[in-house]
Design an enzyme around this catalytic site. Sequence first.
Site, PDB file in Angstrom:
ATOM      1  N   TRP A 192      43.756  59.190  44.221  1.00 21.71           N
ATOM      2  CA  TRP A 192      44.116  60.746  44.658  1.00 21.71           C
ATOM      3  C   TRP A 192      42.759  61.304  44.301  1.00 21.71           C
ATOM      4  O   TRP A 192      42.484  61.399  43.017  1.00 21.71           O
ATOM      5  CB  TRP A 192      45.520  61.218  44.085  1.00 21.71           C
ATOM      6  CG  TRP A 192      45.676  62.685  44.476  1.00 21.71           C
ATOM      7  CD1 TRP A 192      46.291  62.966  45.460  1.00 21.71           C
ATOM      8  CD2 TRP A 192      45.246  63.875  43.727  1.00 21.71           C
ATOM      9  NE1 TRP A 192      46.442  64.236  45.685  1.00 21.71           N
ATOM     10  CE2 TRP A 192      46.018  64.854  44.592  1.00 21.71           C
ATOM     11  CE3 TRP A 192      44.591  64.124  42.579  1.00 21.71           C
ATOM     12  CZ2 TRP A 192      45.608  66.318  43.981  1.00 21.71           C
ATOM     13  CZ3 TRP A 192      44.706  65.327  42.128  1.00 21.71           C
ATOM     14  CH2 TRP A 192      45.234  66.233  42.758  1.00 21.71           C
TER      15      TRP A 192
ATOM     16  N   LYS B  77      52.314  61.843  44.213  1.00 22.14           N
ATOM     17  CA  LYS B  77      53.699  61.884  43.416  1.00 22.14           C
ATOM     18  C   LYS B  77      53.551  62.434  42.000  1.00 22.14           C
ATOM     19  O   LYS B  77      54.332  63.374  41.775  1.00 22.14           O
ATOM     20  CB  LYS B  77      54.204  60.758  43.700  1.00 22.14           C
ATOM     21  CG  LYS B  77      55.757  60.469  42.948  1.00 22.14           C
ATOM     22  CD  LYS B  77      56.664  61.350  43.945  1.00 22.14           C
ATOM     23  CE  LYS B  77      58.173  61.080  43.244  1.00 22.14           C
ATOM     24  NZ  LYS B  77      58.698  62.344  43.988  1.00 22.14           N
TER      25      LYS B  77
ATOM     26  N   ASN C  25      42.772  55.257  36.346  1.00 23.59           N
ATOM     27  CA  ASN C  25      43.635  56.235  36.615  1.00 23.59           C
ATOM     28  C   ASN C  25      43.491  57.350  35.573  1.00 23.59           C
ATOM     29  O   ASN C  25      43.865  56.884  34.404  1.00 23.59           O
ATOM     30  CB  ASN C  25      45.136  55.710  36.899  1.00 23.59           C
ATOM     31  CG  ASN C  25      46.003  57.140  36.905  1.00 23.59           C
ATOM     32  OD1 ASN C  25      45.965  58.063  37.308  1.00 23.59           O
ATOM     33  ND2 ASN C  25      47.147  56.812  36.387  1.00 23.59           N
ATOM     34  N   GLY C  26      43.157  58.613  36.052  1.00 27.82           N
ATOM     35  CA  GLY C  26      43.211  59.567  34.644  1.00 27.82           C
ATOM     36  C   GLY C  26      41.700  60.276  35.030  1.00 27.82           C
ATOM     37  O   GLY C  26      41.091  60.303  36.213  1.00 27.82           O
TER      38      GLY C  26
ATOM     39  N   HIS D 219      60.765  95.539  47.975  1.00 26.19           N
ATOM     40  CA  HIS D 219      59.811  96.335  47.284  1.00 26.19           C
ATOM     41  C   HIS D 219      58.335  95.744  47.736  1.00 26.19           C
ATOM     42  O   HIS D 219      57.289  95.840  46.757  1.00 26.19           O
ATOM     43  CB  HIS D 219      60.031  95.983  45.566  1.00 26.19           C
ATOM     44  CG  HIS D 219      61.378  96.295  45.160  1.00 26.19           C
ATOM     45  ND1 HIS D 219      61.472  97.698  44.785  1.00 26.19           N
ATOM     46  CD2 HIS D 219      62.480  95.902  45.082  1.00 26.19           C
ATOM     47  CE1 HIS D 219      62.675  98.061  44.309  1.00 26.19           C
ATOM     48  NE2 HIS D 219      63.378  96.755  44.471  1.00 26.19           N
TER      49      HIS D 219
ATOM     50  N   LYS E 111      59.781  72.906  49.601  1.00 32.73           N
ATOM     51  CA  LYS E 111      59.914  71.472  50.413  1.00 32.73           C
ATOM     52  C   LYS E 111      59.411  71.729  51.609  1.00 32.73           C
ATOM     53  O   LYS E 111      58.667  70.784  52.302  1.00 32.73           O
ATOM     54  CB  LYS E 111      61.610  70.916  50.636  1.00 32.73           C
ATOM     55  CG  LYS E 111      62.156  70.527  49.325  1.00 32.73           C
ATOM     56  CD  LYS E 111      62.035  68.966  49.216  1.00 32.73           C
ATOM     57  CE  LYS E 111      60.817  68.898  48.516  1.00 32.73           C
ATOM     58  NZ  LYS E 111      61.095  69.011  47.014  1.00 32.73           N
TER      59      LYS E 111
ATOM     60  N   GLU F 102      55.303  71.792  51.567  1.00 26.59           N
ATOM     61  CA  GLU F 102      54.643  70.345  51.060  1.00 26.59           C
ATOM     62  C   GLU F 102      54.703  69.582  52.019  1.00 26.59           C
ATOM     63  O   GLU F 102      53.992  68.618  52.491  1.00 26.59           O
ATOM     64  CB  GLU F 102      55.235  70.061  49.714  1.00 26.59           C
ATOM     65  CG  GLU F 102      56.396  69.223  49.720  1.00 26.59           C
ATOM     66  CD  GLU F 102      56.679  68.685  48.357  1.00 26.59           C
ATOM     67  OE1 GLU F 102      55.733  68.346  47.678  1.00 26.59           O
ATOM     68  OE2 GLU F 102      57.911  68.949  47.786  1.00 26.59           O
TER      69      GLU F 102
ATOM     70  N   GLU G 294      62.877  76.175  45.711  1.00 25.89           N
ATOM     71  CA  GLU G 294      62.863  74.762  46.010  1.00 25.89           C
ATOM     72  C   GLU G 294      62.999  74.553  47.685  1.00 25.89           C
ATOM     73  O   GLU G 294      62.088  73.727  47.945  1.00 25.89           O
ATOM     74  CB  GLU G 294      64.175  73.933  45.200  1.00 25.89           C
ATOM     75  CG  GLU G 294      64.275  72.544  45.718  1.00 25.89           C
ATOM     76  CD  GLU G 294      62.953  71.644  45.275  1.00 25.89           C
ATOM     77  OE1 GLU G 294      62.068  72.479  44.675  1.00 25.89           O
ATOM     78  OE2 GLU G 294      62.984  70.531  45.821  1.00 25.89           O
TER      79      GLU G 294
ATOM     80  N   ARG H 269      51.528  57.523  44.494  1.00 24.50           N
ATOM     81  CA  ARG H 269      50.340  58.064  43.490  1.00 24.50           C
ATOM     82  C   ARG H 269      49.243  58.522  44.027  1.00 24.50           C
ATOM     83  O   ARG H 269      47.972  59.285  43.286  1.00 24.50           O
ATOM     84  CB  ARG H 269      50.190  56.992  42.389  1.00 24.50           C
ATOM     85  CG  ARG H 269      51.327  56.511  41.675  1.00 24.50           C
ATOM     86  CD  ARG H 269      51.077  55.350  40.661  1.00 24.50           C
ATOM     87  NE  ARG H 269      50.243  56.071  39.521  1.00 24.50           N
ATOM     88  CZ  ARG H 269      50.843  56.627  38.514  1.00 24.50           C
ATOM     89  NH1 ARG H 269      52.060  56.879  38.495  1.00 24.50           N
ATOM     90  NH2 ARG H 269      50.409  57.342  37.609  1.00 24.50           N
TER      91      ARG H 269
ATOM     92  N   CYS I 179      46.500  58.401  41.096  1.00 23.44           N
ATOM     93  CA  CYS I 179      45.893  57.389  41.368  1.00 23.44           C
ATOM     94  C   CYS I 179      46.740  56.144  40.882  1.00 23.44           C
ATOM     95  O   CYS I 179      47.570  56.195  40.032  1.00 23.44           O
ATOM     96  CB  CYS I 179      44.281  57.182  40.802  1.00 23.44           C
ATOM     97  SG  CYS I 179      43.243  58.370  41.316  1.00 23.44           S
TER      98      CYS I 179
HETATM   99  O1  M6R Z   1      57.072  64.019  37.821  1.00 22.05           O
HETATM  100  P1  M6R Z   1      57.107  65.747  37.537  1.00 22.05           P
HETATM  101  O2  M6R Z   1      58.692  65.916  37.965  1.00 22.05           O
HETATM  102  O3  M6R Z   1      56.634  66.025  36.530  1.00 22.05           O
HETATM  103  O4  M6R Z   1      56.343  66.402  38.865  1.00 22.05           O
HETATM  104  C1  M6R Z   1      56.356  67.530  39.023  1.00 22.05           C
HETATM  105  C2  M6R Z   1      55.871  68.059  40.342  1.00 22.05           C
HETATM  106  O5  M6R Z   1      54.545  67.658  40.750  1.00 22.05           O
HETATM  107  C3  M6R Z   1      56.642  67.685  41.717  1.00 22.05           C
HETATM  108  O6  M6R Z   1      58.162  68.011  41.497  1.00 22.05           O
HETATM  109  C4  M6R Z   1      56.220  68.099  42.958  1.00 22.05           C
HETATM  110  O7  M6R Z   1      56.338  69.834  43.085  1.00 22.05           O
HETATM  111  C5  M6R Z   1      56.891  67.630  43.851  1.00 22.05           C
HETATM  112  N1  M6R Z   1      56.080  67.053  45.096  1.00 22.05           N
HETATM  113  C6  M6R Z   1      57.812  68.379  44.702  1.00 22.05           C
HETATM  114  O8  M6R Z   1      58.576  67.827  45.980  1.00 22.05           O
END
Ligand code: M6R
Length: 608
Positions: free
Chosen positions: A74, A603, A100-101, A504, A485, A488, A481, A27, A2
């Site tokens: 969010w 984010k 936010n929280g 395996h 990507k 997501e 990674e 956010r 948020c």
């Molecule tokens: O702000 P942070 O680096 O702690 O965030 C960690 C993850 O939430 C962040 O890397 C997330 O996996 C991304 N959306 C990946 O692209």
Amino acid sequence: MCGIVGYFGNREAAPLLIEGLSKLEYRGYDSAGVAIIENGEIEVTKCKGRLKNLENKLEESPIHGMVGIGHTRWATHGQPSDVNSHPHSNKEQTISVVHNGIIENYIELREWLTSEGYEFKSQTDTEVIPNLVDYFYEGDLLKAVIKATKKMEGSYAIGVIAKNEPDKLVAVRKDSPLIVGIGKEESFIASDIPAVLAQTRDVYLLEDREFVILTKEGVKIVDSNENAIEKEVYKVTWDADAAEKGGYEHFMLKEIHEQPKAIKDTMTSRIVKGQPIKLDDITITKEEIKKLNKVYIVACGTAYHAGVVGKYVIEKLARIPVEVDIASEFKYRDPIIDENSLMIIISQSGETADTMSALRLAKEKGARVIAVTNVVGSTASREADDVLYTWAGPEIAVASTKAYVTQLIAMYIIALFFAQNKETVSNEKLEEIKEEMLALPEKVEKAFECKEAIEKMTAETVNEKDMFFLGRGLDYAVALEGSLKLKEISYIHSEAYAAGELKHGPIALIEEGTVVVALGTQEELFDKTVSNVQEVVSRGAKVYAIAKEGHREVEKTANSAIYVPRVMDLLAPVVTVIPLQLFSYYMSIAKGCDVDKPRNLAKSVTVE
Ligand code: M6R
């Protein structure tokens, strides 16, 4: 998660709140809303969906007023809906709050307030806050907010306005970020700097339980006993354009192309040819480094994947055992950590709740913590013993790209720094690695030349439902990674496997036409990876190989090959990830997904 904003001044609040929220949509973007004091009444407009919906509503029925708060959500407690959108108010709408929280004891507070005659409309935890403030309100908003926060457990950054004090906005934070923007005869609160940057570059970075009061007299900050707190103004030096798209169609593409600069900035003054590595922000001594019995790298998501690379390079160069942990698992496995252990947490935002919990646990156990973060003044930077900033600039797209590559650079820097202090690597080797690192910005620039090949690969695979990413050693770390990507932002299911592990079990999933992206940039492991590729090809897989320039022999085995510039194996992840980032980007577009704001994600994940 948020984003919250607030405005106090002599201009119309609504457009300024909307502008601020537009910079915080990364956010969360399930719903949005504002509360503004208009002619002595609090007027609230809020709705489910993107900020655009709120803007449309406000265009139809504008609210005029110069004090207000805003929110982009969010969802945690309660599904995305109009009623669960913020701001939340008490029944009489005399107090409104954005939050936010998470208020962890909200059920208990709700029951108690209900027994006191309060009524609740939403399923949110937040709704207890305006009611608590109302309960304690005796004509002084600040006092009521202070009393309310004493009852609240969990994390919060809140902005509060009251009908009876139309010339005031009160805000406070605990474990959720909050900054104050200082303008001329006006002031702002926000979850993050980009939200105020179009209006001011002077900000206060608030600490936990600092209460801020915005009035005509300006900004006042006090503790919970109402003692004034003097704070230094932080001058934002980065360009407002850094948080804008700058001609690119999406933030993600812009951020992918900013990687050469981000890498260069992160190395500046740390990696200098012919000079030992000096890390001004890291106070750990040579003796302390020599005593380390274990390094824990703890992070989430993409940052965790950077940590997997960190494990390889720190162990290889500095010969210290490294464990890399997913932050949400770390504290629940009762880790063996003591004053001779070092924790490195990696977090772009520096606010990720799970990562912060791990940091706090490590500190409790007496371990030293280095935070690798991209946000100056973030919780991680304040709570860690040492900070190594990644100078990636603001990363807005939810999918992390430039933060990842700078986290890789931070891992190399730390590994080299430890190796230098422990003398585990010769000076000649150290120099060789540093020289290759200094060439990385150029190599990444060159890696972008794979764009056409990636667009072709995207067109050929756009209808796939599943994909596999394979690699050995550091290629496996990058495969993790690449797979994340793709998932997501294009919603294609994918799995990353250590190439040797496939037989395996998962090889049972390979059938005619299954798409496999095979990474083969590690010279020592190349032949073994090629054997694994042959195993899947012979079972009908369609293989796209990613190899270093000059390794044309992969074409004999794989259906298609994409080449990245030659760099030493150790540094290969920095270039290998580029085609994978571009692949997920083009795939997301081809599938008509929202590249910068993928569904269900935010984010910054500030809830556990
Ligand atoms: O702000 P942070 O680096 O702690 O965030 C960690 C993850 O939430 C962040 O890397 C997330 O996996 C991304 N959306 C990946 O692209």
